[in-house]
Design a protein around this motif. Structure first.
Motif, PDB file in Angstrom:
ATOM      1  N   ASP A 209      -3.640 -18.261   1.996  1.00 33.68           N
ATOM      2  CA  ASP A 209      -3.306 -17.248   0.814  1.00 33.68           C
ATOM      3  C   ASP A 209      -2.377 -16.298   1.233  1.00 33.68           C
ATOM      4  OD1 ASP A 209      -4.962 -19.077  -0.717  1.00 33.68           O
ATOM      5  OD2 ASP A 209      -6.685 -17.882  -0.537  1.00 33.68           O
ATOM      6  N   LEU A 210      -2.464 -15.986   2.563  1.00 33.85           N
ATOM      7  CA  LEU A 210      -1.584 -14.736   2.898  1.00 33.85           C
ATOM      8  C   LEU A 210      -0.334 -15.331   3.607  1.00 33.85           C
ATOM      9  CD1 LEU A 210      -4.232 -12.605   4.398  1.00 33.85           C
ATOM     10  CD2 LEU A 210      -3.375 -12.405   1.892  1.00 33.85           C
ATOM     11  N   GLY A 221      -0.065  -3.522  -4.911  1.00 33.14           N
ATOM     12  CA  GLY A 221      -0.808  -4.015  -6.256  1.00 33.14           C
ATOM     13  C   GLY A 221      -0.268  -5.254  -6.742  1.00 33.14           C
ATOM     14  N   SER A 222       0.490  -5.832  -5.942  1.00 33.51           N
ATOM     15  CA  SER A 222       0.815  -7.361  -6.522  1.00 33.51           C
ATOM     16  C   SER A 222      -0.274  -8.258  -6.543  1.00 33.51           C
ATOM     17  CB  SER A 222       1.918  -7.767  -5.660  1.00 33.51           C
ATOM     18  OG  SER A 222       1.608  -7.869  -4.142  1.00 33.51           O
ATOM     19  N   PHE A 223      -1.225  -8.106  -5.677  1.00 31.05           N
ATOM     20  CA  PHE A 223      -2.638  -9.070  -5.652  1.00 31.05           C
ATOM     21  C   PHE A 223      -3.581  -8.004  -5.025  1.00 31.05           C
ATOM     22  CE2 PHE A 223      -0.177  -9.750  -1.899  1.00 31.05           C
ATOM     23  CZ  PHE A 223      -1.182  -9.554  -0.803  1.00 31.05           C
ATOM     24  N   THR A 224      -4.860  -8.653  -5.266  1.00 31.70           N
ATOM     25  CA  THR A 224      -6.227  -7.989  -4.821  1.00 31.70           C
ATOM     26  C   THR A 224      -6.001  -7.733  -3.363  1.00 31.70           C
ATOM     27  OG1 THR A 224      -7.523  -8.859  -6.454  1.00 31.70           O
ATOM     28  CG2 THR A 224      -8.654  -7.708  -4.727  1.00 31.70           C
ATOM     29  N   ASP A 229       2.861  -1.592   0.479  1.00 29.22           N
ATOM     30  CA  ASP A 229       3.988  -2.227   0.427  1.00 29.22           C
ATOM     31  C   ASP A 229       4.090  -3.183   1.689  1.00 29.22           C
ATOM     32  OD1 ASP A 229       4.780  -1.773  -2.191  1.00 29.22           O
ATOM     33  OD2 ASP A 229       6.460  -0.551  -1.505  1.00 29.22           O
ATOM     34  N   LYS A 230       4.406  -4.082   1.781  1.00 32.13           N
ATOM     35  CA  LYS A 230       4.402  -4.980   3.273  1.00 32.13           C
ATOM     36  C   LYS A 230       5.989  -5.464   3.271  1.00 32.13           C
ATOM     37  CE  LYS A 230       2.593  -8.684   5.900  1.00 32.13           C
ATOM     38  NZ  LYS A 230       2.268  -8.094   7.159  1.00 32.13           N
ATOM     39  N   GLY A 271       5.305 -10.030  -6.033  1.00 34.41           N
ATOM     40  CA  GLY A 271       5.438  -8.666  -7.027  1.00 34.41           C
ATOM     41  C   GLY A 271       6.513  -8.216  -7.430  1.00 34.41           C
ATOM     42  N   SER A 272       7.663  -8.726  -6.503  1.00 35.26           N
ATOM     43  CA  SER A 272       8.885  -8.039  -6.797  1.00 35.26           C
ATOM     44  C   SER A 272       9.956  -9.023  -7.517  1.00 35.26           C
ATOM     45  CB  SER A 272       9.416  -7.945  -5.405  1.00 35.26           C
ATOM     46  OG  SER A 272      10.781  -7.082  -5.454  1.00 35.26           O
ATOM     47  N   THR A 273      10.730  -8.441  -8.506  1.00 36.30           N
ATOM     48  CA  THR A 273      11.996  -9.292  -9.119  1.00 36.30           C
ATOM     49  C   THR A 273      13.204  -9.059  -8.178  1.00 36.30           C
ATOM     50  OG1 THR A 273      12.525  -7.336 -10.444  1.00 36.30           O
ATOM     51  CG2 THR A 273      10.792  -8.851 -11.278  1.00 36.30           C
TER      52      THR A 273
END
Length: 454
Positions: A209-210, A221-224, A229-230, A271-273
């Motif tokens: 999942d990671l 905030g893109s997932f729990t 930011d990473k 989570g980014s466009t």
């Protein structure tokens, strides 16, 4: 500042004589009897000049010289040769030796050559001297590994030198513990990307999942659990090299994402466009047969061809018989430094045992056994007793823990070994247990049994 000289010579009498004479001439002199010892001293101290014999027990002086020049260690180097080795002296000069002197050495001639070499060094521009002193992580990494002298090693690193300057993706096949990550790092060192990052990822340790987050990054905030930011591995390695160890462990879904990133040279954080353009060289490693995985449908064939423009096969340690004692002594030097000991080497019986063993765990296993043996040894040499039952020719069905060699079963000896391990690790129980080759529970039981303060 007093000029420092390292004499690399296995003839102890001659070496001592030279050291005494040069010391009286005002030099700070150290000695080494093998190339392995010399490498250790050269990487830990900056010498003004190296004076080396051509013939040495483990390697020869030209191999020491080549190693220094490959690492941009440009210390003046004078080679000592016998009368019949003048052609070798010429070769040494071509490899970067400052000068050579014939044996038997004439003191006045040697002193003249030493002074000339030191004077030429002082004429080097300050900016060049600064560059020579510059250290980087790549050089440090190289000093922690020995390539070996066997035919298998020579062939491997000839391929490494061949492929490194290219932009080809490389797949390294080899059993666990054979040094795949070192080879990947060496390729990076020798490439045009060596001033850019080298990022290593262990694919076997990434939760499914990671995996996308590890490779491509994510935004807060893109997932729990995405609290910040990473930056992903691709972005970190931009301009440099990305090393994916045990790539065969990636799930099929992640393989699809990885293939897309390699094809398009673009990644998008979770989570980014916004897409980020990346330029990485990919080096992968595996101990699996990926062709079999393709036939089973667990590994994508198109990804296989993308990562496999050039294949390197890592030989197992048992295929490198000539290298076993070289590596054993190399690891002994490391263990001496780490454990603050000063063992000389292995006795004849221990050396024979090391060479006869199959080494299923390869270099990693050898390094661990030598480190443990160094901790256990009480004399100047490691004997079969310290190497233990793991590599002895005959094993009992119910063997004792690795902390105890076949003849180290007396309680007083066992107690002292535990006390020594605790001292070496600053009373860290976990580290002491690791050094002793036992688990923490066993160590605590032994502490209680021997009434050793906790």
């Amino acid at each position: 500042m007093i000029p420092s000289i390292l004499i690399v010579e296995d003839d102890l009498t001659f070496s001592t004589m030279l050291k005494t004479w040069l010391s009286k001439k005002g030099f700070d002199v150290e000695t080494a009897g093998t190339c392995a010892k010399a490498r250790k001293q050269i990487t830990s101290k900056e010498f003004s000049l190296i004076l080396s014999d051509l013939r040495l027990p483990d390697q020869d002086g030209m191999q020491l010289l080549t190693w220094m020049r490959e690492l941009d260690i440009n210390t003046p180097f004078i080679m000592m040769t016998s009368y019949g080795e003048i052609q070798n002296a010429v070769t040494a000069m071509k490899l970067g030796a400052t000068d050579y002197v014939k044996k038997p050495v004439q003191p006045d001639e040697l002193l003249k050559k030493i002074n000339e070499a030191l004077e030429s060094q002082t004429r080097v521009k300050p900016s060049q001297q600064k560059e020579k002193k510059k250290e980087n992580s790549a050089e440090t990494y190289a000093n922690n590994f020995l390539e070996g002298e066997s035919e298998a090693a020579r062939q491997l690193f000839s391929y490494v030198n061949l492929v490194a300057p290219t932009q080809m993706s490389v797949l390294i096949n080899g059993a666990s513990g054979t040094g795949k990550e070192y080879v990947a790092h060496r390729i990076h060192q020798l490439s045009k990307r060596n001033e850019k990052p080298f990022i290593a990822i262990d694919c076997g340790s990434i939760p499914k999942d990671l995996a996308a987050s590890e490779f491509f990054g994510h935004v807060k905030g893109s997932f729990t659990g995405a609290l910040t930011d990473k930056t992903g591995a691709f972005e970190e390695a931009n301009g440099g090299t990305l090393f994916l160890d045990e790539i065969g462990n990636l799930s099929y879904e992640v393989q699809v994402q990885l293939l897309r990133a390699l094809q398009e040279r673009r990644v998008r954080k979770i989570g980014s466009t916004k897409e980020i353009q990346v330029d990485v060289r990919l080096i992968c490693a595996t101990n699996e047969n990926l062709k079999e995985a393709i036939s089973k449908g667990t590994f994508r064939e198109d990804l296989y061809h993308r990562i496999n423009e050039f294949t390197l096969r890592m030989p197992s340690l048992k295929e490198r018989q000539e290298d076993i004692l070289l590596f054993a002594n190399f690891f002994l030097d490391q263990a001496n430094k780490e454990l603050d000991k000063d063992l000389i080497g292995f006795d004849a019986a221990a050396s024979s045992m090391l060479q006869k063993y199959e080494w299923p765990g390869n270099l990693r296993q050898l390094k661990n056994i030598v480190k443990r043996a160094t901790l256990l040894a009480k004399g100047d040499f490691i004997s079969p007793n310290e190497l233990g039952e793991e590599i002895s020719e005959k094993k009992e069905a119910d063997s004792t823990p690795l902390i105890f060699g076949s003849s180290l079963n007396k309680e007083e000896t066992e107690k002292q070994l535990i006390i020594n391990a605790l001292k070496q690790t600053g009373n860290n129980k976990s580290k002491a247990a690791t050094l002793l080759g036992i688990d923490r529970k066993t160590l605590y039981n032994k502490l209680k049994h021997y009434d050793i303060p906790q």
